[in-house]
Scaffold this motif. Structure first.
Motif, PDB file in Angstrom:
ATOM      1  N   ARG A  34      -2.531 -13.784 -43.498  1.00 18.86           N
ATOM      2  CA  ARG A  34      -2.711 -12.585 -43.082  1.00 18.86           C
ATOM      3  C   ARG A  34      -4.062 -11.813 -43.630  1.00 18.86           C
ATOM      4  NH1 ARG A  34      -1.835  -7.262 -44.603  1.00 18.86           N
ATOM      5  NH2 ARG A  34      -1.066  -5.871 -43.217  1.00 18.86           N
ATOM      6  N   SER A  37      -6.928 -13.668 -42.224  1.00 14.52           N
ATOM      7  CA  SER A  37      -7.370 -13.361 -40.918  1.00 14.52           C
ATOM      8  C   SER A  37      -7.844 -11.775 -40.662  1.00 14.52           C
ATOM      9  CB  SER A  37      -5.808 -13.387 -40.127  1.00 14.52           C
ATOM     10  OG  SER A  37      -5.975 -12.735 -38.703  1.00 14.52           O
ATOM     11  N   ARG A  41     -11.680 -11.009 -39.062  1.00 17.90           N
ATOM     12  CA  ARG A  41     -11.592 -10.038 -38.061  1.00 17.90           C
ATOM     13  C   ARG A  41     -12.613  -8.777 -38.109  1.00 17.90           C
ATOM     14  NH1 ARG A  41      -5.586  -8.995 -36.004  1.00 17.90           N
ATOM     15  NH2 ARG A  41      -5.470  -8.846 -37.977  1.00 17.90           N
ATOM     16  N   ILE A  79       1.942 -14.195 -39.207  1.00 24.05           N
ATOM     17  CA  ILE A  79       1.696 -13.602 -37.768  1.00 24.05           C
ATOM     18  C   ILE A  79       2.596 -12.208 -37.644  1.00 24.05           C
ATOM     19  CG2 ILE A  79       1.834 -14.289 -35.525  1.00 24.05           C
ATOM     20  CD1 ILE A  79       1.161 -17.150 -36.451  1.00 24.05           C
ATOM     21  N   ASP A  84      -3.937 -12.827 -36.955  1.00 19.86           N
ATOM     22  CA  ASP A  84      -4.318 -13.206 -35.639  1.00 19.86           C
ATOM     23  C   ASP A  84      -3.825 -14.763 -35.517  1.00 19.86           C
ATOM     24  OD1 ASP A  84      -5.992 -14.606 -33.611  1.00 19.86           O
ATOM     25  OD2 ASP A  84      -6.909 -12.473 -33.647  1.00 19.86           O
ATOM     26  N   LYS A  85      -2.944 -15.063 -34.312  1.00 12.80           N
ATOM     27  CA  LYS A  85      -2.352 -16.429 -34.431  1.00 12.80           C
ATOM     28  C   LYS A  85      -3.480 -17.398 -34.277  1.00 12.80           C
ATOM     29  CE  LYS A  85       0.915 -18.983 -31.822  1.00 12.80           C
ATOM     30  NZ  LYS A  85       2.052 -18.991 -30.767  1.00 12.80           N
ATOM     31  N   LYS A  86      -4.536 -17.024 -33.286  1.00 11.78           N
ATOM     32  CA  LYS A  86      -5.537 -17.993 -33.046  1.00 11.78           C
ATOM     33  C   LYS A  86      -6.449 -18.472 -34.285  1.00 11.78           C
ATOM     34  CE  LYS A  86      -6.166 -17.296 -28.127  1.00 11.78           C
ATOM     35  NZ  LYS A  86      -6.874 -16.887 -27.023  1.00 11.78           N
TER      36      LYS A  86
END
Length: 316
Positions: A34, A37, A41, A79, A84-86
């Motif tokens: 997490r 991610s 971003r 998630i 972000d899952k990707k």
């Protein structure tokens, strides 16, 4: 400088909110899905070229990684909590390191800043005396909290990223912002270094919250004082038996480990610099009426130099 200071002051409320969010969702060694991610971003939105997953971490050199089932459980949890899952799919196997690169408008040196991001395996207090509990940002994860302030490090790193991006027009050279996982157990640095993320770096900066500061507005700069360290997990094997009916048939691994813990603290300290040894955990994992056949000890050794650290490790 005055303008940059004003820009930094304007980020205060944002930083408080971010740090409290990180404090609530702790992630330990190689499970910072997490957190990573969110960093990716943010950096991408600011215009950084971002490397992560296998592009930032040499998987063959990763140590201290949890099993596949535990990692998958942590991914699912991350998630659900906003990762972000990707992006997380590219961190398979725990490759949670992140590197953001921003080039200035003029040529110059490459400067790197490292911000660690993992939490400790410690259960956070949940009482009215504890401010995070009272104000609603206490850890949501059992046996995990940012005791060493790495949530603050991530917050500072992202604020620095925003300030650098906002002043890119004045920047000569290249800035690398390195978000390192698995710092607490000394697993995370080598897989990123060997991947080459610092090969082109001319100046490297690291930082830590609070160790030497005596006030909330203190800044302490030093290049010494941090000790070389070795982390050891030792397993002791004995023979199990019933402690009441047949104790003579058993060989108590816990007592052997306890004796070792006491004996290690009699090792002579080194005359050429600071040396440390600490047994942090000792578990037998059996019942009170069982002669334990296994005991697992976790300890750390430290030294003022690599040589002193090696001396303590060898003697242990």
């Amino acid at each position: 400088m005055e303008s940059t200071a004003r820009q930094a002051e304007a980020l205060k409320d944002e930083m408080v909110t971010r740090r409290r969010g990180l404090h609530r969702y702790f992630e330990t060694c190689w499970k910072e899905f997490r957190t990573a991610s969110m960093i990716i971003r943010e950096l991408q939105a600011l215009g950084y070229t971002v490397y992560f997953g296998a592009d930032a971490v040499d998987g063959a050199l990763m140590t201290g990684v949890s099993g596949k089932a535990e990692l998958e459980e942590c991914i699912e949890c991350a998630i659900k909590e906003g990762a972000d899952k990707k992006l997380v799919e590219r961190m398979q196997g725990g490759k949670t390191g992140v590197v953001g690169v921003l080039k200035g408008t003029k040529p110059g040196k490459t400067v790197a800043f490292r911000f660690d991001m993992d939490s400790n395996n410690v259960e956070e207090e949940k009482t009215e005396k504890h401010r995070p509990f009272m104000e609603g940002f206490v850890s949501a994860h059992a046996n995990a909290m940012h005791v060493c302030g790495h949530g603050g490090h991530v917050t500072i790193g992202l604020a620095a990223a925003k300030l650098i991006a906002a002043n890119r027009g004045k920047l000569a050279g290249t800035v690398k912002l390195i978000s390192q996982p698995a710092e607490e157990d000394v697993h995370g640095a080598r897989p990123m270094v060997e991947k080459g993320v610092v090969d082109d770096v001319d100046y490297f900066f690291g930082g830590h919250i609070g160790i030497k500061a005596t006030g909330s507005d203190s800044l302490v700069c030093l290049t010494g004082g941090f000790l070389a360290t070795t982390k050891i997990t030792a397993a002791f094997k004995g023979v199990s038996s019933h402690a009441g009916m047949s104790p003579e048939l058993g060989k108590n691994a816990l007592l052997a480990a306890a004796q070792a813990a006491i004996s290690m603290n009699t090792i002579a300290r080194h005359g050429k610099g600071a040396s440390r040894i600490n047994v942090g955990t000792l578990n037998a994992l059996t019942g009170l009426n069982v002669v334990p056949d296994i005991a697992v000890m976790e300890l750390e050794i430290r030294g003022a130099t690599t040589e002193i650290d090696g001396y303590m490790a060898t003697e242990s």
